[in-house]
Design a protein around this motif. Structure first.
Motif, PDB file in Angstrom:
ATOM      1  N   TYR A  89      20.063  -6.235  -0.151  1.00 12.07           N
ATOM      2  CA  TYR A  89      19.510  -5.855   1.163  1.00 12.07           C
ATOM      3  C   TYR A  89      19.667  -7.000   2.157  1.00 12.07           C
ATOM      4  CZ  TYR A  89      17.445  -1.874  -1.251  1.00 12.07           C
ATOM      5  OH  TYR A  89      17.264  -0.724  -1.971  1.00 12.07           O
ATOM      6  N   ALA A  90      19.393  -8.228   1.705  1.00 12.64           N
ATOM      7  CA  ALA A  90      19.435  -9.370   2.624  1.00 12.64           C
ATOM      8  C   ALA A  90      20.879  -9.709   3.007  1.00 12.64           C
ATOM      9  CB  ALA A  90      18.755 -10.576   1.983  1.00 12.64           C
ATOM     10  N   ILE A  91      21.755  -9.773   2.006  1.00  9.02           N
ATOM     11  CA  ILE A  91      23.128 -10.225   2.306  1.00  9.02           C
ATOM     12  C   ILE A  91      23.869  -9.190   3.155  1.00  9.02           C
ATOM     13  CG2 ILE A  91      25.351 -10.934   1.302  1.00  9.02           C
ATOM     14  CD1 ILE A  91      23.801 -12.058  -1.106  1.00  9.02           C
ATOM     15  N   GLU A  92      23.707  -7.907   2.838  1.00  7.14           N
ATOM     16  CA  GLU A  92      24.410  -6.902   3.642  1.00  7.14           C
ATOM     17  C   GLU A  92      23.907  -6.919   5.086  1.00  7.14           C
ATOM     18  OE1 GLU A  92      24.280  -3.173   1.456  1.00  7.14           O
ATOM     19  OE2 GLU A  92      26.055  -3.791   0.309  1.00  7.14           O
ATOM     20  N   HIS A  93      22.594  -7.076   5.237  1.00 10.13           N
ATOM     21  CA  HIS A  93      22.013  -7.042   6.574  1.00 10.13           C
ATOM     22  C   HIS A  93      22.400  -8.282   7.391  1.00 10.13           C
ATOM     23  CE1 HIS A  93      19.192  -6.002   9.682  1.00 10.13           C
ATOM     24  NE2 HIS A  93      18.481  -7.105   9.494  1.00 10.13           N
ATOM     25  N   TRP A  94      22.316  -9.426   6.767  1.00 12.01           N
ATOM     26  CA  TRP A  94      22.566 -10.670   7.516  1.00 12.01           C
ATOM     27  C   TRP A  94      24.046 -11.012   7.651  1.00 12.01           C
ATOM     28  CZ3 TRP A  94      18.492 -13.928   4.360  1.00 12.01           C
ATOM     29  CH2 TRP A  94      17.205 -13.644   4.845  1.00 12.01           C
ATOM     30  N   CYS A  95      24.851 -10.620   6.675  1.00 10.58           N
ATOM     31  CA  CYS A  95      26.231 -11.127   6.623  1.00 10.58           C
ATOM     32  C   CYS A  95      27.282 -10.058   6.859  1.00 10.58           C
ATOM     33  CB  CYS A  95      26.518 -11.793   5.280  1.00 10.58           C
ATOM     34  SG  CYS A  95      25.246 -12.945   4.782  1.00 10.58           S
TER      35      CYS A  95
ATOM     36  N   LEU B 154       6.682   3.423  -7.709  1.00 14.52           N
ATOM     37  CA  LEU B 154       7.575   3.952  -6.677  1.00 14.52           C
ATOM     38  C   LEU B 154       7.731   2.971  -5.526  1.00 14.52           C
ATOM     39  CD1 LEU B 154       6.111   7.559  -6.152  1.00 14.52           C
ATOM     40  CD2 LEU B 154       7.991   6.872  -7.654  1.00 14.52           C
ATOM     41  N   GLY B 155       8.929   2.911  -4.995  1.00 14.89           N
ATOM     42  CA  GLY B 155       9.156   2.092  -3.808  1.00 14.89           C
ATOM     43  C   GLY B 155      10.410   2.573  -3.111  1.00 14.89           C
ATOM     44  N   ARG B 156      10.606   2.105  -1.901  1.00 15.16           N
ATOM     45  CA  ARG B 156      11.849   2.376  -1.173  1.00 15.16           C
ATOM     46  C   ARG B 156      12.358   1.049  -0.632  1.00 15.16           C
ATOM     47  NH1 ARG B 156      13.025   7.640   1.509  1.00 15.16           N
ATOM     48  NH2 ARG B 156      11.730   9.194   0.495  1.00 15.16           N
ATOM     49  N   HIS B 157      13.653   1.026  -0.249  1.00 12.30           N
ATOM     50  CA  HIS B 157      14.221  -0.196   0.329  1.00 12.30           C
ATOM     51  C   HIS B 157      13.943  -1.342  -0.658  1.00 12.30           C
ATOM     52  CE1 HIS B 157      14.733  -3.390   3.457  1.00 12.30           C
ATOM     53  NE2 HIS B 157      15.576  -2.539   3.988  1.00 12.30           N
ATOM     54  N   VAL B 158      13.549  -2.527  -0.215  1.00 12.34           N
ATOM     55  CA  VAL B 158      13.319  -3.609  -1.190  1.00 12.34           C
ATOM     56  C   VAL B 158      12.110  -3.347  -2.088  1.00 12.34           C
ATOM     57  CG1 VAL B 158      14.487  -5.505   0.023  1.00 12.34           C
ATOM     58  CG2 VAL B 158      12.112  -4.958   0.580  1.00 12.34           C
ATOM     59  N   GLY B 159      11.309  -2.350  -1.733  1.00 16.29           N
ATOM     60  CA  GLY B 159      10.196  -1.976  -2.603  1.00 16.29           C
ATOM     61  C   GLY B 159      10.677  -1.287  -3.884  1.00 16.29           C
TER      62      GLY B 159
END
Ligand code: M6R
Length: 368
Positions: free
Chosen positions: A68-74, A226-231
């Motif tokens: 999630y972090a690398i795709e979003h930031w880079c 249960l979680g979504r996204h980074v959850g």
């Protein structure tokens, strides 16, 4: 030596703020993110056009957060793979592929063999490791040491949170090299990370309440997460902790998948833990999760909700509410994982199990 605690794991859970501060230390120098032992050039880092993250167990869950972090930031495509699967298919690798290998011990055979396979195919390898001089960092082109300190409990806690922080640092290092973030944006993100040890300290004030809830849940047959996204990776990690420590059937799901099958598991009284993002920071995902909770509550589940402080929207849907500081969604795993660690440890203790040495497990798995 357990620092007055009944088991090491609880001591290590409480050491997490310090572990995170130690992992961050020394990695932002003169306005730039720096890695340890960088044996590849800055140009190599700039040329990266695809990232694989490989790891096992909890380290794999940390890797899922990295995506999630690398795709979003880079703006780089990231695939996250179980190390034990990676080399037995035929992954597409070349010299512009960056393989991030995450391993607390640095000796896990599955991960080490995956690293060797990647390097044979000319990919560059960056290791995230908690053990200085271990085999995986020795065979890598760059390293980021997590400095969480030695972890005695077989179940990973502080090393896991430190791996997540290290992933963010890798994401920022790549964003800086590729120019997808301006230097002042990198500095701002780093400052957000520096605020996280304090946020984790605040979560630790809920430990006794979460332990009490753990005692209440000790006789459950199963628990769903249960979680979504980074959850979602946090839900997987919460379930793994419960399996390995309390020998209880536990499963983590992406909440959106519920209606595609798992909702059939919901029955009267089944404990379901739901990891909510902050309504302010991620209202879209928040709304979706509220509707998922209302569906499971309507079917009689006992809802245990991990939510940001002052989340009044979710309150009516929570049979048990565990509040965590409101932090940016991407960084939330650092705070939302903590109650799940405590919950699993306390359920295990209540059931009479050795929290630090769960059956059948070894701290470092050196066979494939
Ligand atoms: O040392 P590593 O990070 O390579 O270990 C990976 C897994 O074996 C490890 O995370 C395992 O899943 C733990 N028991 C999790 O608590």
């Amino acid at each position: 030596e357990k620092g007055g605690h009944e088991y090491f794991m609880l001591k290590e859970i409480e050491e997490q703020p310090e572990a995170l501060a130690n992992t961050l230390r020394g990695h932002f120098v003169n306005g730039r993110i720096v890695l340890d032992e960088q044996r590849m050039s800055d140009q190599d880092l700039r040329d990266v056009d695809k990232v694989f993250v490989i790891a096992c167990g909890s380290s794999y869950h940390a890797g899922l957060v990295a995506k999630y972090a690398i795709e979003h930031w880079c703006r780089l495509p990231v695939e996250v793979e179980l190390a034990s699967e990676f080399r037995y298919r035929d992954p597409v690798l070349d010299r512009d592929t960056l393989v991030v290998a995450i391993s607390q011990s640095g000796e896990t055979a599955d991960t080490l063999e995956a690293v060797r396979h990647a390097r044979e195919q000319k990919a560059r390898v960056l290791a995230i490791c908690n053990t200085n001089g271990a085999q995986i960092p020795r065979e890598s082109d760059a390293v980021l040491y997590t400095h969480a300190g030695p972890e005695i409990g077989v179940a990973s806690t502080k090393a896991f949170l430190a791996q997540i922080v290290a992933n963010y640092l890798v994401g920022l290092a790549l964003a800086q090299a590729r120019g997808t973030k301006y230097p002042d944006e990198v500095a701002r993100e780093f400052a957000e990370l520096e605020a996280m040890p304090e946020a984790v300290s605040r979560v630790l004030t809920t430990v006794e309440r979460v332990r009490a809830l753990g005692r209440e849940l000790a006789d459950s047959k199963a628990v769903l997460f249960l979680g979504r996204h980074v959850g979602f990776p946090v839900a997987l990690e919460g379930a793994l902790k419960l399996k390995e420590l309390a020998y209880m059937h536990a499963e983590g799901f992406a909440a959106g998948e519920l209606k595609h099958g798992p909702i059939a598991l919901i029955e009267e009284g089944l404990p379901v833990v739901v990891v909510m993002p902050s309504p302010k920071d991620n209202p879209v995902v928040h709304t979706k999760l509220v509707s998922n909770i209302s569906e499971i509550q309507a079917r009689g589940a006992r809802t245990i909700v991990i939510a940001s402080e002052n989340d009044d929207i979710v309150r009516p849907f929570a049979d048990h509410l565990i509040e965590i500081p409101a932090v940016p969604t991407l960084l939330q795993p650092l705070v939302s994982t903590v109650p799940l660690q405590v919950l699993a440890a306390e359920i295990a203790r209540s059931r009479g199990y050795d929290v630090d040495k769960p059956r059948n497990l070894a701290k470092s798995v050196t066979v494939e």
